[in-house]
Design a protein around this motif. Structure first.
Motif, short mmCIF file in Angstrom:
data_model
loop_
_atom_site.label_atom_id
_atom_site.label_comp_id
_atom_site.label_asym_id
_atom_site.label_seq_id
_atom_site.Cartn_x
_atom_site.Cartn_y
_atom_site.Cartn_z
N SER A 159 -105.11 -51.50 43.95
CA SER A 159 -104.00 -50.90 43.68
C SER A 159 -104.00 -49.64 43.37
CB SER A 159 -103.25 -52.02 43.06
OG SER A 159 -102.27 -51.57 41.94
N THR A 160 -102.86 -48.52 43.57
CA THR A 160 -102.66 -47.44 43.06
C THR A 160 -102.53 -47.36 41.51
OG1 THR A 160 -100.30 -46.99 44.07
CG2 THR A 160 -102.38 -45.97 45.37
N GLN A 186 -103.52 -51.80 50.56
CA GLN A 186 -104.18 -52.03 48.86
C GLN A 186 -103.56 -53.33 49.40
OE1 GLN A 186 -101.12 -49.28 45.23
NE2 GLN A 186 -99.67 -51.17 47.11
N ASN A 237 -104.13 -55.39 46.11
CA ASN A 237 -103.85 -56.23 45.52
C ASN A 237 -102.88 -54.95 44.96
OD1 ASN A 237 -103.24 -57.64 43.80
ND2 ASN A 237 -105.24 -57.40 41.64
N ARG A 247 -99.26 -54.61 43.07
CA ARG A 247 -98.63 -55.14 42.75
C ARG A 247 -96.76 -54.95 42.30
NH1 ARG A 247 -99.87 -53.97 38.10
NH2 ARG A 247 -101.21 -52.07 38.01
N TYR A 267 -97.40 -46.15 49.53
CA TYR A 267 -97.76 -46.78 48.68
C TYR A 267 -98.03 -45.77 47.63
CZ TYR A 267 -98.26 -50.20 51.83
OH TYR A 267 -97.88 -51.11 53.06
N SER A 274 -98.75 -43.98 43.73
CA SER A 274 -97.93 -44.19 41.98
C SER A 274 -98.79 -41.76 41.40
CB SER A 274 -100.00 -44.51 41.29
OG SER A 274 -99.51 -46.02 41.71
N GLY A 334 -89.23 -50.22 45.84
CA GLY A 334 -90.01 -50.59 44.68
C GLY A 334 -90.96 -50.29 44.18
N ILE A 335 -89.83 -50.40 42.62
CA ILE A 335 -91.26 -49.17 41.73
C ILE A 335 -91.35 -49.94 40.91
CG2 ILE A 335 -90.32 -46.90 39.85
CD1 ILE A 335 -88.25 -46.45 41.86
N LEU A 336 -92.70 -49.42 40.20
CA LEU A 336 -93.41 -50.25 39.03
C LEU A 336 -94.20 -49.53 38.48
CD1 LEU A 336 -94.90 -52.77 37.83
CD2 LEU A 336 -96.58 -52.49 38.97
N GLY A 380 -94.01 -47.98 46.26
CA GLY A 380 -94.18 -48.58 47.41
C GLY A 380 -92.52 -48.57 48.11
C1 BTN Z 1 -91.21 -54.30 42.29
O1 BTN Z 1 -90.46 -53.84 43.41
O2 BTN Z 1 -91.67 -55.02 41.88
C2 BTN Z 1 -92.30 -52.90 42.60
C3 BTN Z 1 -93.25 -52.90 44.01
C4 BTN Z 1 -94.31 -51.28 43.21
C5 BTN Z 1 -94.89 -51.41 44.51
C6 BTN Z 1 -96.28 -50.04 44.22
S1 BTN Z 1 -96.97 -50.15 45.89
C7 BTN Z 1 -97.25 -48.38 44.80
C8 BTN Z 1 -98.32 -48.88 43.61
N1 BTN Z 1 -98.86 -49.79 43.33
C9 BTN Z 1 -98.93 -51.02 43.36
O3 BTN Z 1 -99.60 -52.27 43.19
N2 BTN Z 1 -97.08 -50.93 43.28
C10 BTN Z 1 -96.50 -49.93 43.07
#
Ligand code: BTN
Length: 240
Positions: free
Chosen positions: A11-12, A34, A36, A38, A54, A56, A106-108, A126
């Motif tokens: 995961s980035t 990726q 994994n 998330r 994908y 970060s 989506g953004i994390l 992502g």
């Molecule tokens: C969400 O909508 O719940 C957030 C999704 C975030 C996905 C991105 S992809 C690049 C980065 N690395 C991850 O593991 N998650 C974020």
């Protein structure tokens, strides 16, 4: 700005968190796939190798006052670019991007603490640019991809460069001014105000119904509860 490109990574965001102290401010980590990926609330982000994005962004601003709104800043930048492909994106508070109620991005954002102080964030996003219909069908919530919405293959590099250019163009101003700097643009993409919504604090907790009233100047969601009392929602998942 430094760009670290991976073909495959777990995961980035995880990479960014693990190597945070060795990475310079504004480093970008991208991956073609990726293993994994998330999402928020420990969900899975389906991250196949199909020319999706994908990535970060490592951010270590001196002024951390507005970092909680960085996800909304990134969502506006992304929605604008998606819109430039002749589609009509909506932002689902706080920062999901949907087209016709189907999620496309989506953004994390994960905060990093050092000696109990915020040292910065790993801001991950992502974006489904070229997912195939079968993959999208297997996602547990309605999802879409820009190629499907436009009937065209999307150039992931063009999208990425556009995203990074626009993100950093006004980043310093945003860091100083916060949500009020983007509020007008953000509201253009919001279409649920005045409707009945539900909020879930996490996947394990029950959904609570409210009337969505407004987004305040801090980017929080103001709702009216069943007793007609106003309440401010600072975080959670919005169910439309
Ligand atoms: C969400 O909508 O719940 C957030 C999704 C975030 C996905 C991105 S992809 C690049 C980065 N690395 C991850 O593991 N998650 C974020």
């Amino acid at each position: 700005m430094k760009l670290l490109k991976f073909d495959t990574i777990n995961s980035t965001n995880t990479y960014g968190k693990t190597h945070f102290s060795d990475l310079e401010d504004k480093t970008i980590i991208t991956a073609k796939e990726q293993t994994n990926g998330r999402g928020r609330f420990d969900r899975i982000w389906v991250s196949k190798n199909c020319k999706n994005l994908y990535l970060s962004i490592i951010l270590k601003p001196n002024n951390i006052k507005n970092i909680a709104n960085l996800t909304q800043y990134l969502s506006v930048i992304t929605a604008k670019i998606i819109e430039s492909y002749s589609t009509k994106p909506q932002i689902k508070w706080p920062n999901d991007i949907l087209i016709n109620d189907k999620k496309i991005s989506g953004i994390l954002c994960e905060g990093i603490l050092k000696n109990n102080k915020i040292a910065g964030v790993v801001l991950g996003i992502g974006i489904n640019l070229n997912s195939d219909i079968e993959t999208l069908k297997n996602i547990d919530k309605p999802a879409t991809s820009l190629n499907i919405e436009t009937n065209k293959e999307i150039d992931d590099n063009v999208f990425l460069n556009n995203l990074l250019d626009n993100f950093f163009k006004n980043y310093d101003t945003f860091i100083e001014q916060g949500f009020s700097y983007i509020k007008e643009d953000y509201l253009k993409y919001i279409n649920f105000l005045g409707t009945k919504i539900q909020i879930q604090q996490n996947d394990k907790l029950e959904k609570v119904s409210y009337l969505a009233k407004e987004i305040n100047n801090e980017g929080n969601l103001v709702v009216i509860d069943k007793d007609q009392k106003e309440k401010i929602i600072y975080s959670g998942d919005l169910i439309l």
